[in-house]
Design a protein around this motif. Structure first.
Motif, short mmCIF file in Angstrom:
data_model
loop_
_atom_site.label_atom_id
_atom_site.label_comp_id
_atom_site.label_asym_id
_atom_site.label_seq_id
_atom_site.Cartn_x
_atom_site.Cartn_y
_atom_site.Cartn_z
N UNK A 101 0.59 -1.23 0.32
CA UNK A 101 0.05 -0.33 -0.59
C UNK A 101 0.78 1.26 -0.24
N UNK A 102 1.24 1.83 -0.77
CA UNK A 102 1.40 3.61 -1.25
C UNK A 102 0.57 4.15 -0.60
N UNK A 103 1.35 5.62 -0.35
CA UNK A 103 0.67 6.28 0.71
C UNK A 103 -0.32 7.51 0.60
N UNK A 104 -0.49 7.37 -0.91
CA UNK A 104 -1.21 7.66 -1.26
C UNK A 104 -2.67 6.40 -1.60
N UNK A 105 -2.91 5.52 -0.99
CA UNK A 105 -3.92 4.55 -0.58
C UNK A 105 -4.03 3.40 -2.09
N UNK A 106 -2.79 3.13 -2.57
CA UNK A 106 -2.67 2.78 -4.09
C UNK A 106 -2.28 1.17 -3.62
N UNK A 107 -2.94 0.61 -3.77
CA UNK A 107 -2.61 -0.60 -3.22
C UNK A 107 -1.78 -1.82 -4.56
N UNK A 108 -0.68 -2.91 -4.49
CA UNK A 108 -0.08 -3.62 -5.49
C UNK A 108 -0.37 -4.71 -4.78
N UNK A 109 -0.71 -6.33 -5.49
CA UNK A 109 -0.32 -7.25 -4.91
C UNK A 109 1.27 -8.26 -6.13
N UNK A 110 1.02 -8.51 -4.31
CA UNK A 110 2.93 -9.17 -5.37
C UNK A 110 3.02 -10.56 -5.47
N UNK A 111 3.38 -11.22 -6.04
CA UNK A 111 3.43 -13.37 -6.19
C UNK A 111 4.04 -13.84 -5.13
N UNK A 112 3.53 -14.76 -4.96
CA UNK A 112 4.09 -15.28 -3.80
C UNK A 112 4.67 -16.61 -4.63
N UNK A 113 5.60 -17.45 -3.48
CA UNK A 113 6.49 -18.76 -4.32
C UNK A 113 6.50 -19.40 -3.02
N UNK A 114 6.04 -20.69 -2.82
CA UNK A 114 6.98 -21.50 -2.02
C UNK A 114 7.56 -22.94 -2.42
N UNK A 115 8.58 -23.68 -1.94
CA UNK A 115 8.80 -25.02 -2.29
C UNK A 115 8.07 -25.83 -1.99
N UNK A 116 7.98 -26.80 -2.66
CA UNK A 116 7.24 -27.99 -2.12
C UNK A 116 6.81 -28.56 -1.05
N UNK A 117 5.96 -29.38 -0.03
CA UNK A 117 5.43 -29.17 0.99
C UNK A 117 5.81 -28.58 2.03
N UNK A 118 5.26 -27.31 1.51
CA UNK A 118 5.33 -26.07 2.54
C UNK A 118 5.77 -26.14 3.60
N UNK A 119 7.25 -25.61 4.00
CA UNK A 119 8.01 -25.98 4.94
C UNK A 119 7.89 -25.04 5.82
N UNK A 120 6.86 -23.66 5.62
CA UNK A 120 6.56 -22.58 6.67
C UNK A 120 6.56 -21.55 6.22
N UNK A 121 7.64 -21.18 4.56
CA UNK A 121 7.38 -19.99 4.98
C UNK A 121 7.62 -19.44 3.29
#
Length: 266
Positions: free
Chosen positions: A215-235
């Motif tokens: 979220x920028x100071x003017x209120x504009x929002x941007x969605x990020x791309x998410x990456x994970x390793x197999x097995x859901x390591x918790x991060x």
């Protein structure tokens, strides 16, 4: 020559004197037979009988009586046929009970009926909404991901790796003890200039990450791309780009149900 005379025929005998005939006595009449006697008696009896007047009225009454008896017999047969037809109709036609008349209704005790409430039309319960499919992209360890604008990101079991247009490599550890994966959290690194910035970081402490939002100071929002390793390591790793002049941004981590898990101010 003179013919000889023919002999004379036999001379007719001379009539002999008829004897004197004495008048014979007339035969005596025979007595009448029994049949003739009966006929004679009947004839005399008929001659003595004077016929009386014809009983026309009695004849008419007798004829009318006979016609009435015949008509009564035919009427009886018609009635029997009609009764048989009615009986057949009654047998073949189902008898429906007639509604009770006023007298019957008066005899029955009056009972007030409370109208039953109409059936409720409650809509069927909505089945629980299944969570949205994971927005996280699962990548193999060391798999290079093109993050756009000259940036590349990849993950190993130790943490996040990336490089930029200058092709120098950066690393952020996820297992050196500086990241507490026992509770949700998020980190943030950014680089760039007036033309725009590249943002990336770690998210951790959750296996149901839904989105990371800038979220920028003017209120504009941007969605990020998410990456994970197999097995859901918790991060996992997130990254995003912002345009020129955006400045500092706040970072917020949400789960798949939209609940806020962690955040960093601008």
């Amino acid at each position: 020559m003179t013919p000889a005379p023919s002999p004379d025929p036999d001379p007719a005998p001379s009539p002999s004197p008829s004897p004197s005939l004495s008048p014979s006595p007339s035969p005596s009449p025979s007595p009448p037979s029994d049949q003739e006697h009966v006929r004679d008696l009947l004839a005399r009896a008929v001659r003595d009988v004077v016929p009386g007047p014809v009983p026309l009225a009695a004849v008419r009454r007798a004829g009318l009586a006979r016609r009435r008896r015949r008509a009564a017999g035919l009427s009886a047969l018609s009635v029997l046929g009609a009764a048989a037809a009615v009986a057949a109709v009654v047998v073949l036609t189902p008898v429906r009970p007639s509604p009770a008349g006023p007298a019957h209704a008066a005899a029955q005790p009056s009972t007030a009926r409370t109208p039953s409430p109409p059936p409720s039309r409650t809509p069927p319960p909505t089945p629980p909404r299944a969570p949205d499919p994971s927005p996280v992209r699962v990548v193999a360890p060391g798999e290079r991901v093109d993050a756009g604008q000259g940036y590349t990101v990849w993950l190993t079991e130790e943490g996040k790796h990336w490089n930029g247009p200058e092709e120098y490599e950066n690393f952020r550890s996820a297992v050196d003890g500086n990241v507490d994966t026992s509770e949700p959290g998020v980190s943030h690194q950014s680089e760039g200039g007036p033309a725009g910035a590249f943002h990336s970081g770690l998210y951790y402490g959750t296996r149901t990450a839904g989105r990371v939002e800038l979220t920028a100071p003017g209120g504009r929002t941007v969605l990020a791309t998410l990456l994970e390793l197999p097995g859901r390591p918790g991060w996992g790793v997130w990254y995003a780009h912002t345009g020129p002049g955006v400045g500092e941004t706040a970072v917020t981590l949400y789960d798949r149900a939209g609940k806020r898990l962690a955040g960093l101010p601008a």
